[in-house]
Design an enzyme around this catalytic site. Structure first.
Site, PDB file in Angstrom:
ATOM      1  N   VAL A  30      45.741  -0.447 -18.347  1.00  0.00           N
ATOM      2  CA  VAL A  30      45.330   0.414 -17.246  1.00  0.00           C
ATOM      3  C   VAL A  30      44.497  -0.391 -16.254  1.00  0.00           C
ATOM      4  O   VAL A  30      43.540  -1.069 -16.634  1.00  0.00           O
ATOM      5  CB  VAL A  30      44.527   1.625 -17.773  1.00  0.00           C
ATOM      6  CG1 VAL A  30      43.986   2.448 -16.606  1.00  0.00           C
ATOM      7  CG2 VAL A  30      45.394   2.494 -18.669  1.00  0.00           C
ATOM      8  N   GLN A  47      55.723   1.086 -17.926  1.00  0.00           N
ATOM      9  CA  GLN A  47      55.394   2.011 -19.009  1.00  0.00           C
ATOM     10  C   GLN A  47      54.990   3.364 -18.439  1.00  0.00           C
ATOM     11  O   GLN A  47      54.083   3.457 -17.607  1.00  0.00           O
ATOM     12  CB  GLN A  47      54.254   1.492 -19.884  1.00  0.00           C
ATOM     13  CG  GLN A  47      54.038   2.411 -21.089  1.00  0.00           C
ATOM     14  CD  GLN A  47      52.829   2.085 -21.917  1.00  0.00           C
ATOM     15  OE1 GLN A  47      51.702   2.297 -21.499  1.00  0.00           O
ATOM     16  NE2 GLN A  47      53.069   1.550 -23.116  1.00  0.00           N
ATOM     17  N   CYS A  85      48.741   5.688 -26.703  1.00  0.00           N
ATOM     18  CA  CYS A  85      47.435   5.718 -26.046  1.00  0.00           C
ATOM     19  C   CYS A  85      46.459   6.547 -26.880  1.00  0.00           C
ATOM     20  O   CYS A  85      46.709   7.723 -27.147  1.00  0.00           O
ATOM     21  CB  CYS A  85      47.543   6.300 -24.644  1.00  0.00           C
ATOM     22  SG  CYS A  85      45.945   6.386 -23.786  1.00  0.00           S
ATOM     23  N   ASN A 118      51.566  -5.643 -31.768  1.00  0.00           N
ATOM     24  CA  ASN A 118      50.419  -5.601 -30.868  1.00  0.00           C
ATOM     25  C   ASN A 118      49.143  -5.391 -31.680  1.00  0.00           C
ATOM     26  O   ASN A 118      49.145  -4.665 -32.666  1.00  0.00           O
ATOM     27  CB  ASN A 118      50.621  -4.453 -29.866  1.00  0.00           C
ATOM     28  CG  ASN A 118      49.521  -4.344 -28.832  1.00  0.00           C
ATOM     29  OD1 ASN A 118      49.201  -3.248 -28.377  1.00  0.00           O
ATOM     30  ND2 ASN A 118      48.930  -5.451 -28.438  1.00  0.00           N
ATOM     31  N   ALA A 154      46.833  -7.883 -25.115  1.00  0.00           N
ATOM     32  CA  ALA A 154      46.202  -7.174 -24.010  1.00  0.00           C
ATOM     33  C   ALA A 154      44.884  -7.846 -23.651  1.00  0.00           C
ATOM     34  O   ALA A 154      44.828  -8.700 -22.772  1.00  0.00           O
ATOM     35  CB  ALA A 154      45.992  -5.699 -24.378  1.00  0.00           C
ATOM     36  N   ARG A 155      43.815  -7.512 -24.381  1.00  0.00           N
ATOM     37  CA  ARG A 155      42.499  -8.067 -24.065  1.00  0.00           C
ATOM     38  C   ARG A 155      42.466  -9.588 -24.179  1.00  0.00           C
ATOM     39  O   ARG A 155      41.743 -10.253 -23.432  1.00  0.00           O
ATOM     40  CB  ARG A 155      41.442  -7.431 -24.972  1.00  0.00           C
ATOM     41  CG  ARG A 155      41.188  -5.958 -24.677  1.00  0.00           C
ATOM     42  CD  ARG A 155      40.140  -5.355 -25.600  1.00  0.00           C
ATOM     43  NE  ARG A 155      40.554  -5.447 -26.997  1.00  0.00           N
ATOM     44  CZ  ARG A 155      39.842  -6.018 -27.949  1.00  0.00           C
ATOM     45  NH1 ARG A 155      38.676  -6.574 -27.668  1.00  0.00           N
ATOM     46  NH2 ARG A 155      40.282  -6.054 -29.197  1.00  0.00           N
TER      47      ARG A 155
END
Length: 311
Positions: free
Chosen positions: A27, A78, A107, A206, A230-231
């Site tokens: 996001v 997505q 999510c 993931n 991601a991070r």
């Protein structure tokens, strides 16, 4: 939205590369400038941020938030949705501008759960099946779903993914934590491996990928087709290329692309805070965090790191 011709088949990538490095949907963060930068550092597939399908299909203003170009490929958009019609209509609008469509079923945020999107869909496999069917009927591009490990019953996870496979998804991503777990808790490699062994389609894993060693361990433990970060990529966009820290040439390219593409100041600032975390002392981080304008940010990066904006 941008470039209108799909450039590279994700399905062909599965055939040509035994391991795929993937940038997760994030996001605010996984926008066009960032996606373009990470492709220089061994990222094979990049996802957009999560986008609400009902808003996207109804609002021209919302659609302007997604941009792409001929260097942004392959890219997967997505969507978060709970209604098959909304998802199918959003898919039809965006299909010429993307290489794949992903349905968010993972999510963990409370607002998403209350809205009936994200991780709550793991409890409603029939709804997921209907939405996958709607997308596959509406468009002729690859479709996937992204899930999390079920909070209490792994059998429900397996039921969900098998139903989705029967409806024709082309690959699946599984996060090895439940929606209740913190990001600091260990990833469940065994659960990811069970999902991988339960399907005949490719699986991405993931969770907990911050270094190339983390990615290698995930491959060894689960035998998946790809690893998604991601991070880890926020902190080091070059991690899949084996860099321990973000190279300054990567930072410089991001700054120039972000400004060229009109990325909002707050997003540029946050990206740089992540990328530069390993370089900055706690005192410098406090100073940098207080910068509120692009000129101030550029002055700081030039003075302390020799990073220049060449626009």
């Amino acid at each position: 939205m941008g470039y209108t011709c799909r450039r590279q088949s994700i399905l062909e990538l599965f055939e040509s590369k035994p391991r795929l490095n993937v940038c997760a949907p994030m996001v605010r963060y996984s926008k066009c400038a960032f996606r373009e930068v990470i492709r220089d550092y061994s990222v094979d597939i990049a996802y957009t941020p999560m986008i609400l399908a009902d808003v996207f299909k109804s609002s021209e203003f919302a659609r302007q938030d997604y941009t792409t170009n001929d260097r942004d490929c392959p890219v997967v958009i997505q969507f978060a949705a709970h209604d098959p019609v909304d998802l199918a209509q959003a898919a039809q609008i965006v299909a010429p501008y993307v290489d794949g469509i992903d349905l968010n079923c993972g999510c963990p945020q409370k607002w998403a759960y209350k809205e009936g999107i994200g991780a709550i869909l793991s409890e409603h496999p029939e709804t997921v099946k209907e939405m996958v069917r709607a997308v596959k009927t509406a468009v002729d591009i690859p479709c996937s779903i992204k899930i999390r490990k079920h909070p209490t019953d792994l059998r429900q996870t397996i039921e969900l993914v098998r139903r989705a496979e029967k409806m024709g998804i082309d690959w699946l991503t599984v996060h090895g934590r439940t929606r209740h777990q913190k990001s600091t808790e260990p990833v469940d490699y065994a659960a990811i491996k069970l999902v991988q062994e339960s399907l005949s389609i490719p699986v991405f894993a993931n969770g907990g990928i911050f270094t190339l060693d983390d990615a290698e361990k995930m491959y060894r433990e689960t035998n998946v087709a790809g690893v998604m970060s991601a991070r880890g990529l926020l902190q080091n966009p070059a991690l899949f290329a084996g860099y321990k820290h973000t190279p300054l040439q990567c930072v410089e390219k991001y700054i120039n692309l972000a400004l060229a593409y009109g990325t909002p100041t707050a997003i540029v600032h946050h990206h740089l805070m992540y990328m530069m975390e390993s370089f900055m002392s706690s005192v410098e981080r406090k100073t940098f965090n207080c910068l509120t304008s692009i000129p101030a940010i550029l002055d700081h990066m030039s003075f302390y790191y020799g990073v220049e904006c060449t626009l």
